[in-house]
Structure formats: C-alpha cells, structure tokens
Design a protein around this motif. Structure first.
Motif, PDB file in Angstrom:
ATOM      1  N   GLN A  90       0.831  -1.207   0.000  1.00  0.00           N
ATOM      2  CA  GLN A  90       0.000   0.000   0.000  1.00  0.00           C
ATOM      3  C   GLN A  90       0.867   1.258   0.000  1.00  0.00           C
ATOM      4  O   GLN A  90       0.522   2.246  -0.635  1.00  0.00           O
ATOM      5  CB  GLN A  90      -0.941   0.009   1.204  1.00  0.00           C
ATOM      6  CG  GLN A  90      -2.118  -0.920   1.038  1.00  0.00           C
ATOM      7  CD  GLN A  90      -3.118  -0.772   2.157  1.00  0.00           C
ATOM      8  OE1 GLN A  90      -2.759  -0.512   3.310  1.00  0.00           O
ATOM      9  NE2 GLN A  90      -4.383  -0.928   1.837  1.00  0.00           N
ATOM     10  N   ARG A  91       1.999   1.219   0.719  1.00  0.00           N
ATOM     11  CA  ARG A  91       2.923   2.359   0.719  1.00  0.00           C
ATOM     12  C   ARG A  91       3.395   2.654  -0.704  1.00  0.00           C
ATOM     13  O   ARG A  91       3.393   3.793  -1.144  1.00  0.00           O
ATOM     14  CB  ARG A  91       4.160   2.064   1.575  1.00  0.00           C
ATOM     15  CG  ARG A  91       3.930   2.141   3.041  1.00  0.00           C
ATOM     16  CD  ARG A  91       5.182   1.682   3.801  1.00  0.00           C
ATOM     17  NE  ARG A  91       4.950   1.761   5.207  1.00  0.00           N
ATOM     18  CZ  ARG A  91       5.133   2.856   5.934  1.00  0.00           C
ATOM     19  NH1 ARG A  91       5.598   3.944   5.392  1.00  0.00           N
ATOM     20  NH2 ARG A  91       4.863   2.849   7.220  1.00  0.00           N
ATOM     21  N   ALA A  92       3.808   1.610  -1.406  1.00  0.00           N
ATOM     22  CA  ALA A  92       4.309   1.775  -2.774  1.00  0.00           C
ATOM     23  C   ALA A  92       3.212   2.298  -3.700  1.00  0.00           C
ATOM     24  O   ALA A  92       3.447   3.182  -4.518  1.00  0.00           O
ATOM     25  CB  ALA A  92       4.849   0.450  -3.281  1.00  0.00           C
ATOM     26  N   LYS A  93       2.012   1.780  -3.541  1.00  0.00           N
ATOM     27  CA  LYS A  93       0.892   2.190  -4.387  1.00  0.00           C
ATOM     28  C   LYS A  93       0.517   3.649  -4.145  1.00  0.00           C
ATOM     29  O   LYS A  93       0.078   4.349  -5.067  1.00  0.00           O
ATOM     30  CB  LYS A  93      -0.293   1.268  -4.098  1.00  0.00           C
ATOM     31  CG  LYS A  93      -1.239   1.123  -5.243  1.00  0.00           C
ATOM     32  CD  LYS A  93      -2.105  -0.098  -5.038  1.00  0.00           C
ATOM     33  CE  LYS A  93      -3.323  -0.118  -5.908  1.00  0.00           C
ATOM     34  NZ  LYS A  93      -3.449   0.871  -6.929  1.00  0.00           N
ATOM     35  N   THR A  94       0.707   4.118  -2.928  1.00  0.00           N
ATOM     36  CA  THR A  94       0.370   5.507  -2.602  1.00  0.00           C
ATOM     37  C   THR A  94       1.163   6.471  -3.477  1.00  0.00           C
ATOM     38  O   THR A  94       0.638   7.488  -3.924  1.00  0.00           O
ATOM     39  CB  THR A  94       0.639   5.786  -1.104  1.00  0.00           C
ATOM     40  OG1 THR A  94      -0.118   4.860  -0.322  1.00  0.00           O
ATOM     41  CG2 THR A  94       0.246   7.197  -0.718  1.00  0.00           C
ATOM     42  N   GLY A  95       2.419   6.138  -3.727  1.00  0.00           N
ATOM     43  CA  GLY A  95       3.257   7.006  -4.566  1.00  0.00           C
ATOM     44  C   GLY A  95       2.720   7.151  -5.979  1.00  0.00           C
ATOM     45  O   GLY A  95       2.684   8.255  -6.532  1.00  0.00           O
ATOM     46  N   THR A  96       2.278   6.042  -6.564  1.00  0.00           N
ATOM     47  CA  THR A  96       1.737   6.130  -7.921  1.00  0.00           C
ATOM     48  C   THR A  96       0.341   6.743  -7.921  1.00  0.00           C
ATOM     49  O   THR A  96      -0.027   7.458  -8.852  1.00  0.00           O
ATOM     50  CB  THR A  96       1.716   4.743  -8.608  1.00  0.00           C
ATOM     51  OG1 THR A  96       0.974   3.841  -7.803  1.00  0.00           O
ATOM     52  CG2 THR A  96       3.120   4.213  -8.806  1.00  0.00           C
ATOM     53  N   ASP A  97      -0.431   6.488  -6.870  1.00  0.00           N
ATOM     54  CA  ASP A  97      -1.784   7.055  -6.789  1.00  0.00           C
ATOM     55  C   ASP A  97      -1.762   8.578  -6.631  1.00  0.00           C
ATOM     56  O   ASP A  97      -2.721   9.257  -6.998  1.00  0.00           O
ATOM     57  CB  ASP A  97      -2.556   6.436  -5.614  1.00  0.00           C
ATOM     58  CG  ASP A  97      -2.855   4.962  -5.833  1.00  0.00           C
ATOM     59  OD1 ASP A  97      -2.709   4.476  -6.978  1.00  0.00           O
ATOM     60  OD2 ASP A  97      -3.231   4.293  -4.847  1.00  0.00           O
ATOM     61  N   LYS A  98      -0.659   9.086  -6.099  1.00  0.00           N
ATOM     62  CA  LYS A  98      -0.559  10.538  -5.914  1.00  0.00           C
ATOM     63  C   LYS A  98      -0.669  11.277  -7.246  1.00  0.00           C
ATOM     64  O   LYS A  98      -1.145  12.413  -7.294  1.00  0.00           O
ATOM     65  CB  LYS A  98       0.753  10.899  -5.213  1.00  0.00           C
ATOM     66  CG  LYS A  98       0.822  12.360  -4.867  1.00  0.00           C
ATOM     67  CD  LYS A  98       2.038  12.820  -4.107  1.00  0.00           C
ATOM     68  CE  LYS A  98       3.082  11.830  -3.819  1.00  0.00           C
ATOM     69  NZ  LYS A  98       4.223  12.398  -3.120  1.00  0.00           N
ATOM     70  N   THR A  99      -0.264  10.653  -8.343  1.00  0.00           N
ATOM     71  CA  THR A  99      -0.390  11.315  -9.649  1.00  0.00           C
ATOM     72  C   THR A  99      -1.854  11.603  -9.974  1.00  0.00           C
ATOM     73  O   THR A  99      -2.152  12.613 -10.609  1.00  0.00           O
ATOM     74  CB  THR A  99       0.253  10.474 -10.781  1.00  0.00           C
ATOM     75  OG1 THR A  99      -0.393   9.208 -10.842  1.00  0.00           O
ATOM     76  CG2 THR A  99       1.742  10.291 -10.560  1.00  0.00           C
ATOM     77  N   LEU A 100      -2.757  10.742  -9.529  1.00  0.00           N
ATOM     78  CA  LEU A 100      -4.189  10.992  -9.724  1.00  0.00           C
ATOM     79  C   LEU A 100      -4.645  12.205  -8.926  1.00  0.00           C
ATOM     80  O   LEU A 100      -5.407  13.043  -9.415  1.00  0.00           O
ATOM     81  CB  LEU A 100      -5.011   9.769  -9.303  1.00  0.00           C
ATOM     82  CG  LEU A 100      -4.798   8.488 -10.101  1.00  0.00           C
ATOM     83  CD1 LEU A 100      -5.514   7.316  -9.429  1.00  0.00           C
ATOM     84  CD2 LEU A 100      -5.265   8.664 -11.533  1.00  0.00           C
TER      85      LEU A 100
END
Length: 142
Positions: A90-100
């Motif tokens: 989830q930590r890793a996914k948060t970084g990519t989700d921030k682009t949204l």
C-alpha cells in the motif's frame, strides 16, 4: 484493480480550501475501495492531524496563512500521510496514486510525504512553506 479518482467531488473539495472566503482550510482525500474520494474537511489544523493515524494513508490539501511584516498570504501544501502500520504494498501504491490526486490538486507551494506525526506539526509545515516562499522581510524594521 487500478485506482481511480472521483475528480468532480475532489475538485469541489479542493476549490473549497482555495477559496479565501471559506472557513475550510483543509480537506483529505481518502480511499474508498479502489477510488480516491474527498474525506474529512475542517477549519482547524489540529483536527486534520487527528485524521492521520498509524493505520491509514491519505492525501491532504491544506491552506496556511504565511508571510512577514510586509505581507500576509495564503500558501498551500499537499501532504501525503502514510501511517506506520500501512503495508509495504500500500505504501508503494500511494506514490503512484498521488499522480491521480495531482490531476486535481495542481497549485501548492510545497509537497510533503510524512509518516512521522512530529513532521505534521503546524510550525514545521509553516517554516517549510516560508522557505519555499522566497523573500523574507521579517528582519527589516517597520
């Protein structure tokens, strides 16, 4: 499943914080399943800090009043909070989700990624925003 964002609802919350006539100075964007949606909002920064618990990850858009003896102005921060108990995936996914989130939250003076509650202290955030703001006239006599 790919993460999505409710752009319309998030944009409305974002604009509420940007509006100088609004009492709302912060809004969170949280996960509802695999969709990022507006979360809590408020007029007091301390209430925002209470949202940042060890088991959540969220994004926040916050308005601070900064400046010096010559001028006061609103400065905005984009804060990504990742609690200590959030899993590695989830930590890793948060970084990519921030682009949204950045597709909606486009204007901010400084961005923060925080996992330690001490870094959420208002004075720390304000000092970082002041550094990002450029000229400082506090040293001059009035």
């Amino acid at each position: 499943m790919a993460t999505k964002i409710d752009k319309e609802a998030c944009r409305a919350a974002y604009n509420l914080v940007r509006d100088d006539n609004s009492a709302v100075i912060w809004v969170t964007f949280k996960y509802d399943g695999s969709t990022i949606v507006p979360g809590e909002q408020g007029a007091e920064y301390q209430h925002f800090i209470q949202q940042c618990t060890d088991d959540v990850r969220l994004f926040a858009f916050v308005r601070f009043t900064t400046g010096d003896a010559m001028s006061k102005r609103s400065k905005f921060a984009l804060i990504t909070w990742i609690g200590e108990s959030v899993s590695g995936l989830q930590r890793a996914k948060t970084g990519t989700d921030k682009t949204l989130v950045k597709e909606v939250v486009q204007n901010f003076a400084k961005e923060f990624v925080i996992s330690d509650r001490k870094e959420l202290e208002e004075d720390f955030i304000k000092s970082e925003l002041k550094k990002a703001g450029g000229a400082n006239y506090d040293a001059q006599a009035e």
